[in-house]
Design an enzyme around this catalytic site. Structure first.
Site, PDB file in Angstrom:
ATOM      1  N   THR A  29       0.835  -1.200   0.000  1.00  0.00           N
ATOM      2  CA  THR A  29       0.000   0.000   0.000  1.00  0.00           C
ATOM      3  C   THR A  29       0.869   1.249   0.000  1.00  0.00           C
ATOM      4  OG1 THR A  29      -1.599  -1.260   1.284  1.00  0.00           O
ATOM      5  CG2 THR A  29      -1.984   1.088   1.096  1.00  0.00           C
ATOM      6  N   ARG A  71      -1.391 -12.488   9.034  1.00  0.00           N
ATOM      7  CA  ARG A  71      -2.035 -11.313   9.637  1.00  0.00           C
ATOM      8  C   ARG A  71      -1.364 -10.937  10.944  1.00  0.00           C
ATOM      9  NH1 ARG A  71      -2.963  -9.323   5.680  1.00  0.00           N
ATOM     10  NH2 ARG A  71      -1.888 -11.136   4.878  1.00  0.00           N
TER      11      ARG A  71
END
Length: 677
Positions: free
Chosen positions: A31, A610
């Site tokens: 990102t 995660r």
DNA sequence: GGAACTTTCAATTAC
DNA sequence: TGAAAGTTCC
């Protein structure tokens, strides 16, 4: 700015000589690359914001990206005060919508077309199929969706169909498309498919959009389906000015038409394609990463890449064998409480991840019992609530009176004297004359056929809709909607048909929703807000695409996160609990039978990656299934974890069940005692 | 007999 | 959460 990036990240940001594929492992800062690249393009490369489009898969990802670009630009001295207005950061579906809205007439649609959700299309299919076999609707719906995702039209489907069921489905597909057209409506898949169709048949429209969008960035590229890939290829055209970011190990949407092969296909379609790998992970400890790498190494590789981290060895992974699902839930919750107490962390540092939505239920109960705040993501929460759908049906009808599914819902909720007989007659007349329900109501031929009172009620409703349409074009959205809710006496309707407490909650949802809509329609002066000053009609279409209303809050609440593995992609948490890691659940039985273990393994990989600091994996020795308790096996993925990094709890091999039970009880008592202090 | 209610039971994943 | 089965009432 570029100094905050590592070498490959920087290279990815700066590379502009042609098509670029960034293979970004989990937690490798993809990102950051996308957002920094957007700013770089604007700041140093002479791109105007409106010439750039970044495409994501979820609204959440789009929103996050928007915020981060906004932050970067605010901090940037050279760009200070220069708004990024016109910059497109959108999901595939909302980009498709934007495109279609502008070019609708070329495809024979009016710009205010409606968007049907899957339950609307389900009802349409039920009508076409004229059976009550639910399984059949579902299969047909799925089949049509896959055809659309593969860019196959009804005639091609018919030609290709080889078995009885597919032949029938192809016929239904054709009728379904005609029905949608008559309703002036599209479904989710059409939002991607129709733009591609448009570009294939209208060269000038394609060229216009190619000129408009000079640089494309695509997130989660491994999740694109054939149709989406076609769209990307068309938009980027011959220049091939794009950056695709993806990770083949995180491809978990094969079941909805996504094709990892699209990653590979890029290398074939663009011979000049540059590939950059991001392999440094900034998220997890070495142990967690080693476990992830080890598990995923059991899958065949598309691209070779090896994630590494310098965040330290970290704690051992814990694998717990629970007695049953109640015990599992209790033990997870107790562990969270104890861990939070010992480490002075926040609730929001914890996530509980699972394969299927239903697995959340038992945890919710347990969390509520212990007064632990939690949020659930995944599923289609807010917009699937009946009260919101009721409101939206009015909105859809205001925007497009030919939207028959919306007409039926709005006309009958709340009850206003329009009964099933009236609607049946109306429907008959409408389909005989190939017009919408709304128009049929005004036809003399129909009016002669129906009682005076019934006709009166029906016309009152239709005329009221007309009045709303007038007002919607002029007055502020919030005002119109509040007046409307008063006029249809929706609050009273809720209290009539529900328990006071549920009615209150539902009414609050409605109020929240209207408040949110009117805020959106006023627009804000915020940096790069996609939804600045939209009118009610535009909002209506936008709303159909949103899955969640969260995120309008600036601060995430301090709450434990419950999420499906699918919905957790892209997120990170300090401490992760992976539950129900059993054969039949993860991997899911359907995938085992269909021999699609690899995607399940990637799901496991997504779950593991995660976690930042600690990872707890648990499975149940038995589980209630079909009324009876069934024995369960630990998932094969547990055996794939590196033994040196794992510590087992709960006597997984059942050598001495009594002893392990006692041990569990003792530990539980310890935790409870500690919390009591 | 059937409509309207409550209870039970099972459960991929989602834009 | 939602559908099917079981229960009550007209």
């Amino acid at each position: 700015m570029l100094n905050t990036l590592n070498a490959p990240q920087r290279e990815a940001v700066k590379y502009l000589d042609g098509p670029l594929l960034v293979l970004a492992g989990a937690g490798s800062g993809k990102t950051r690359v996308i957002t920094q690249k957007i700013v770089h393009l604007i700041e140093n490369c002479g791109y105007a914001p409106k010439e750039i489009a970044a495409i994501t898969f979820t609204n959440k990802a789009a929103r996050e990206m928007q915020e981060r670009v906004g932050d970067l630009m605010r901090d940037n001295v050279a760009l200070k005060g220069k708004p990024n207005k016109g910059l497109t950061i959108a999901t595939f579906h909302s980009l498709g919508l934007q495109l279609l809205r502008q070019e609708a007439t070329l495809l024979g649609y009016k710009p205010q077309f409606s968007i049907l959700d899957s339950s609307d299309s389900f009802k349409i299919l039920a009508d076409i199929l004229a059976t009550t076999d639910k399984q059949l609707f579902k299969k047909t719906q799925w089949q049509i969706s896959s055809w659309k995702n593969a860019f196959i039209n009804p005639d091609q489907a018919k030609a290709m169909a080889d078995e009885e069921l597919t032949v029938a489905a192809a016929k239904v597909y054709k009728i379904y498309q005609q029905t949608l057209k008559a309703y002036q409506a599209v479904d989710f898949d059409d939002l991607i498919k129709l733009p591609v169709e448009l570009f294939e048949t209208h060269r000038e429209a394609l060229e216009k959009w190619q000129r408009k969008l000079k640089y494309l960035l695509i997130d989660e590229y491994q999740d694109t389906n054939a149709c989406q890939y076609k769209l990307v290829k068309m938009l980027t055209g011959v220049t091939g000015q794009f950056t695709a970011v993806g990770d083949d190990d995180q491809a978990i949407y094969g079941w909805r038409g996504a094709d990892v092969e699209n990653l590979h296909q890029l290398t074939e379609d663009f011979s000049r394609l540059k590939v950059i790998k991001l392999e440094q992970n900034y998220r997890s400890t070495v142990r967690i990463l080693r476990a992830a790498n080890q598990v995923i190494s059991n899958n065949p590789k598309l691209f070779d890449k090896k994630l590494w981290s310098d965040l330290g060895t970290g704690e051992l992974l814990q694998v717990t064998a629970a007695k049953d699902e109640d015990h599992e839930a209790e033990s997870v919750v107790m562990k969270i409480l104890a861990h939070k107490f010992e480490n002075r962390t926040f609730y929001k540092d914890y996530a509980i991840l699972y394969r299927g939505n239903h697995q959340a239920r038992i945890l919710e109960q347990q969390l509520r019992n212990n007064k632990i705040p939690y949020t659930i993501s995944g599923g289609q929460s807010f917009f699937d609530k009946a009260e919101i759908k009721d409101l939206i049906s009015y909105l859809r009808l205001i925007a497009n009176e030919d939207d028959d599914p919306a007409f039926i819902r709005a006309a009958t909720t709340p009850k206003k004297g329009i009964g099933s007989t009236t609607l049946e007659r109306l429907g008959e007349y409408a389909s005989d004359h190939k017009i919408s329900l709304f128009s049929a109501a005004f036809e003399g031929g129909f009016q002669r056929d129906i009682g005076e009172k019934q006709l009166n009620d029906l016309l009152t409703f239709c005329q009221y809709i007309n009045k709303l349409q007038d007002r919607a074009a002029r007055d502020p959205a919030g005002e119109v909607l509040n007046d409307m809710m008063a006029a249809i006496q929706y609050e009273a309707f809720l209290y009539d048909s529900e328990e006071p407490r549920t009615a209150e909650g539902k009414w609050k949802n409605v109020i929240d929703f209207i408040g949110w809509l009117s805020k959106k329609s006023e627009g804000s002066t915020e940096f790069g807000n996609e939804s600045d000053g939209k009118n009610l009609l535009e909002l209506t279409q936008m709303v159909s695409l949103m899955s969640m209303l969260e995120g309008r809050e600036d601060h995430e609440p301090d709450a434990v996160k419950l999420s499906t593995l699918h919905a957790a992609k892209g997120l990170e948490f300090g401490h992760v609990f992976l539950i129900g890691v059993e054969e039949g659940i993860l991997p899911h039985q359907v995938s085992i039978d269909g021999e699609q273990i690899e995607e399940e393994r990637r799901l496991m990989y997504v779950g593991i990656t995660r976690a930042q600091k600690s990872l707890n994996i648990s499975w149940c020795k038995k589980r209630r299934r079909g009324g009876e308790n069934t024995a369960c096996e630990p998932s094969r993925f547990i055996a794939e974890l590196p033994t040196a990094d794992v510590r087992h709890f709960g006597n997984p091999f059942n050598q001495d069940p009594e002893a392990s039970k006692a041990l569990g009880k003792e530990r539980m008592a310890q935790i409870k005692a500690m919390l009591g202090k």
